[in-house]
Scaffold this motif. Structure first.
Motif, PDB file in Angstrom:
ATOM      1  N   THR A  33       0.668  -1.192  -0.180  1.00 55.77           N
ATOM      2  CA  THR A  33      -0.024  -0.122  -0.095  1.00 55.77           C
ATOM      3  C   THR A  33       0.756   1.189   0.209  1.00 55.77           C
ATOM      4  O   THR A  33       1.740   1.554   0.956  1.00 55.77           O
ATOM      5  CB  THR A  33      -0.925   0.092   1.195  1.00 55.77           C
ATOM      6  OG1 THR A  33      -1.766  -1.130   1.234  1.00 55.77           O
ATOM      7  CG2 THR A  33      -1.798   1.155   1.420  1.00 55.77           C
ATOM      8  N   LEU A  34       0.915   2.022  -1.043  1.00 55.78           N
ATOM      9  CA  LEU A  34       1.522   3.404  -1.158  1.00 55.78           C
ATOM     10  C   LEU A  34       0.697   4.522  -0.684  1.00 55.78           C
ATOM     11  O   LEU A  34      -0.553   4.619  -1.361  1.00 55.78           O
ATOM     12  CB  LEU A  34       2.026   3.362  -2.684  1.00 55.78           C
ATOM     13  CG  LEU A  34       2.905   2.066  -3.286  1.00 55.78           C
ATOM     14  CD1 LEU A  34       3.384   2.481  -4.439  1.00 55.78           C
ATOM     15  CD2 LEU A  34       4.083   1.975  -2.369  1.00 55.78           C
ATOM     16  N   SER A  35       1.570   5.499  -0.101  1.00 53.27           N
ATOM     17  CA  SER A  35       0.698   6.576   0.238  1.00 53.27           C
ATOM     18  C   SER A  35       1.223   7.558  -0.819  1.00 53.27           C
ATOM     19  O   SER A  35       2.559   8.216  -0.605  1.00 53.27           O
ATOM     20  CB  SER A  35       0.930   6.957   1.640  1.00 53.27           C
ATOM     21  OG  SER A  35       0.450   8.458   1.788  1.00 53.27           O
ATOM     22  N   MET A  36       0.344   8.282  -1.590  1.00 54.14           N
ATOM     23  CA  MET A  36       0.884   9.320  -2.730  1.00 54.14           C
ATOM     24  C   MET A  36       0.484  10.846  -2.025  1.00 54.14           C
ATOM     25  O   MET A  36       0.731  11.773  -2.852  1.00 54.14           O
ATOM     26  CB  MET A  36       0.121   9.079  -3.945  1.00 54.14           C
ATOM     27  CG  MET A  36       0.133   7.375  -4.376  1.00 54.14           C
ATOM     28  SD  MET A  36       1.720   7.049  -4.762  1.00 54.14           S
ATOM     29  CE  MET A  36       2.022   8.173  -6.109  1.00 54.14           C
ATOM     30  N   ALA A  37      -0.003  10.678  -0.805  1.00 55.53           N
ATOM     31  CA  ALA A  37      -0.215  12.023  -0.392  1.00 55.53           C
ATOM     32  C   ALA A  37       0.865  13.132  -0.187  1.00 55.53           C
ATOM     33  O   ALA A  37       0.753  14.216  -0.263  1.00 55.53           O
ATOM     34  CB  ALA A  37      -0.738  11.832   1.077  1.00 55.53           C
ATOM     35  N   VAL A  38       2.177  12.674  -0.396  1.00 54.91           N
ATOM     36  CA  VAL A  38       3.363  13.393  -0.237  1.00 54.91           C
ATOM     37  C   VAL A  38       3.523  14.232  -1.531  1.00 54.91           C
ATOM     38  O   VAL A  38       4.104  15.194  -1.539  1.00 54.91           O
ATOM     39  CB  VAL A  38       4.510  12.424   0.073  1.00 54.91           C
ATOM     40  CG1 VAL A  38       4.486  12.231   1.470  1.00 54.91           C
ATOM     41  CG2 VAL A  38       4.900  11.616  -0.797  1.00 54.91           C
ATOM     42  N   PHE A  39       3.064  13.684  -2.603  1.00 53.63           N
ATOM     43  CA  PHE A  39       3.007  14.280  -3.926  1.00 53.63           C
ATOM     44  C   PHE A  39       2.026  15.351  -3.997  1.00 53.63           C
ATOM     45  O   PHE A  39       1.973  16.159  -5.008  1.00 53.63           O
ATOM     46  CB  PHE A  39       3.249  13.365  -4.830  1.00 53.63           C
ATOM     47  CG  PHE A  39       4.411  12.381  -4.968  1.00 53.63           C
ATOM     48  CD1 PHE A  39       5.721  12.862  -5.173  1.00 53.63           C
ATOM     49  CD2 PHE A  39       4.291  10.950  -4.587  1.00 53.63           C
ATOM     50  CE1 PHE A  39       6.649  11.930  -5.305  1.00 53.63           C
ATOM     51  CE2 PHE A  39       5.201  10.106  -4.386  1.00 53.63           C
ATOM     52  CZ  PHE A  39       6.580  10.820  -4.651  1.00 53.63           C
ATOM     53  N   ARG A  40       0.891  15.275  -3.078  1.00 49.34           N
ATOM     54  CA  ARG A  40      -0.215  16.159  -3.553  1.00 49.34           C
ATOM     55  C   ARG A  40       0.164  17.670  -3.330  1.00 49.34           C
ATOM     56  O   ARG A  40       0.949  18.052  -2.571  1.00 49.34           O
ATOM     57  CB  ARG A  40      -1.431  15.950  -2.551  1.00 49.34           C
ATOM     58  CG  ARG A  40      -2.535  16.892  -2.674  1.00 49.34           C
ATOM     59  CD  ARG A  40      -3.649  16.175  -1.718  1.00 49.34           C
ATOM     60  NE  ARG A  40      -4.544  15.073  -2.172  1.00 49.34           N
ATOM     61  CZ  ARG A  40      -4.673  14.035  -1.240  1.00 49.34           C
ATOM     62  NH1 ARG A  40      -4.253  13.932  -0.260  1.00 49.34           N
ATOM     63  NH2 ARG A  40      -5.103  13.077  -1.946  1.00 49.34           N
ATOM     64  N   GLY A  41      -0.364  18.581  -4.311  1.00 51.72           N
ATOM     65  CA  GLY A  41      -0.008  19.910  -4.295  1.00 51.72           C
ATOM     66  C   GLY A  41       1.074  20.140  -5.352  1.00 51.72           C
ATOM     67  O   GLY A  41       1.462  21.345  -5.579  1.00 51.72           O
ATOM     68  N   HIS A  42       1.801  18.975  -5.773  1.00 55.28           N
ATOM     69  CA  HIS A  42       2.928  19.067  -6.549  1.00 55.28           C
ATOM     70  C   HIS A  42       2.596  18.646  -8.006  1.00 55.28           C
ATOM     71  O   HIS A  42       3.041  18.889  -8.989  1.00 55.28           O
ATOM     72  CB  HIS A  42       4.181  18.739  -6.216  1.00 55.28           C
ATOM     73  CG  HIS A  42       4.646  19.165  -4.860  1.00 55.28           C
ATOM     74  ND1 HIS A  42       5.091  20.698  -4.540  1.00 55.28           N
ATOM     75  CD2 HIS A  42       4.528  18.729  -3.538  1.00 55.28           C
ATOM     76  CE1 HIS A  42       5.349  20.713  -3.362  1.00 55.28           C
ATOM     77  NE2 HIS A  42       5.010  19.865  -2.747  1.00 55.28           N
ATOM     78  N   PHE A  43       1.762  17.290  -7.710  1.00 56.68           N
ATOM     79  CA  PHE A  43       1.289  16.412  -9.145  1.00 56.68           C
ATOM     80  C   PHE A  43      -0.181  16.424  -8.765  1.00 56.68           C
ATOM     81  O   PHE A  43      -0.510  16.327  -7.817  1.00 56.68           O
ATOM     82  CB  PHE A  43       2.076  15.321  -9.343  1.00 56.68           C
ATOM     83  CG  PHE A  43       3.345  15.599  -9.246  1.00 56.68           C
ATOM     84  CD1 PHE A  43       4.009  15.615 -10.489  1.00 56.68           C
ATOM     85  CD2 PHE A  43       4.345  14.992  -8.137  1.00 56.68           C
ATOM     86  CE1 PHE A  43       5.477  15.565 -10.577  1.00 56.68           C
ATOM     87  CE2 PHE A  43       5.652  15.317  -8.082  1.00 56.68           C
ATOM     88  CZ  PHE A  43       6.391  15.499  -9.528  1.00 56.68           C
TER      89      PHE A  43
END
Length: 237
Positions: free
Chosen positions: A9-19
Motif C-alpha cells: 500500500t503506497l501513500s501518494m499524499a506526499v506528492f499532493r500539491g505538486h502533481f
C-alpha cells in the motif's frame, strides 16, 4: 502460498500539491506495466501488487520524483523565498527520500517481503551480524525495509555493500524455494490458541528448518515445500 508476488500500500499524499495524483498514477502504470494497481483512494493511498523486481523499479521511479521535490525545497530555501506552508507540504517527500534512499557510502537499503526477512533472520542470522555495520529492519505489513549503515569505521562502507549483496542474493534464493501455509483458528479462544501452540512445540524438533509465526487469528508456517507440507499434515492429524 508461494512467494511470487507481494502487495504493498503506497501513500501518494506526499506528492499532493505538486502533481495531479491521478496523472501520477497513470504515469506509474506506464512505468510499471507488470504491476497491478488498485483504485486511488481519497486519502492518497493506492494498493499495488506484483513481483519484487517490478516493485523495486517503481520505488526507484518514486524516489526520483521525491528527490526532485527535495531539490526544489533546497533551491527555495537558499533563496529564502519558501513560505512556511510550502515547507510543511514538502516535508513528507523529504522524509520519504531520506528514509529509503541509498546514501552513497554510508547507508544501503534493501526492500524485502516480511516473511522472507523473518525467515532469513531465523535461518541465516549471521547475515545480520556483520562487523563494521549496523543493520536494522522496519516492518510495515508485508514489506520490511532493511537499513545497513556504517558503524563509523573506514571498512564500514565496503562492508555495507557486501552485506546488501548477500541479503539480496539470499532473498532471491529464498523467494524461489519458500512456501507459506496459513492455519486459521476456527475459534479465537485462549484454549484453542494454546492447543495449537503446544502442537507446534511438539512438531518443531522434527522440522527444524520450519519457521512458525503465531498471530492472534492464525499461525503462518514458512519453509521449503516438503517441510511445510509435512508439518501442516501432521498438525491436521
Amino acid at each position: 502460498q508461494a512467494f511470487l508476488c507481494v502487495t504493498s500500500t503506497l501513500s501518494m499524499a506526499v506528492f499532493r500539491g505538486h502533481f495531479v495524483l491521478e496523472d501520477l498514477v497513470e504515469e506509474m502504470k506506464k512505468q510499471s506495466p507488470a504491476l497491478i494497481f488498485g483504485p486511488l483512494q481519497p486519502d492518497g493511498q493506492i494498493v499495488v501488487q506484483g513481483s519484487f523486481p517490478a516493485l523495486r523499479e517503481l520505488r526507484e521511479f518514486l524516489l526520483l520524483k521525491a528527490k526532485s521535490l527535495s531539490e526544489e525545497d533546497k533551491r527555495e530555501g537558499e533563496s529564502h523565498q519558501r513560505p512556511r506552508r510550502k515547507l510543511q507540504e514538502h516535508r513528507g517527500a523529504t522524509e520519504m527520500r531520506n528514509s529509503v534512499q541509498d546514501a552513497p557510502g554510508d547507508k544501503q537499503v534493501v526492500i524485502l517481503d516480511t516473511d522472507i526477512y523473518l525467515y532469513m533472520k531465523f535461518a541465516s542470522p549471521k547475515i545480520f551480524q556483520a562487523n563494521d555495520v549496523v543493520i536494522s529492519g522496519v516492518t510495515d505489513g508485508d514489506i520490511t525495509t532493511v537499513c545497513i549503515e556504517s558503524a563509523g569505521r573506514k571498512a564500514g562502507a565496503a562492508q555495507g555493500l557486501r552485506v546488501k549483496e548477500m541479503i539480496e542474493n539470499s532473498s532471491v534464493e529464498l523467494q524461489e524455494v519458500l512456501r507459506k501455509e496459513r492455519i486459521s483458528f476456527r475459534e479465537h479462544s485462549r484454549g484453542e490458541k494454546q492447543r495449537y501452540k503446544q502442537l507446534c512445540e511438539r512438531l518443531k524438533p522434527r522440522y527444524p528448518a520450519v519457521l512458525i509465526l503465531p498471530y492472534d487469528t492464525h499461525i503462518d508456517i514458512v519453509g521449503k515445500s516438503e517441510d511445510v507440507f509435512g508439518f501442516t499434515e501432521n498438525m491436521k492429524r
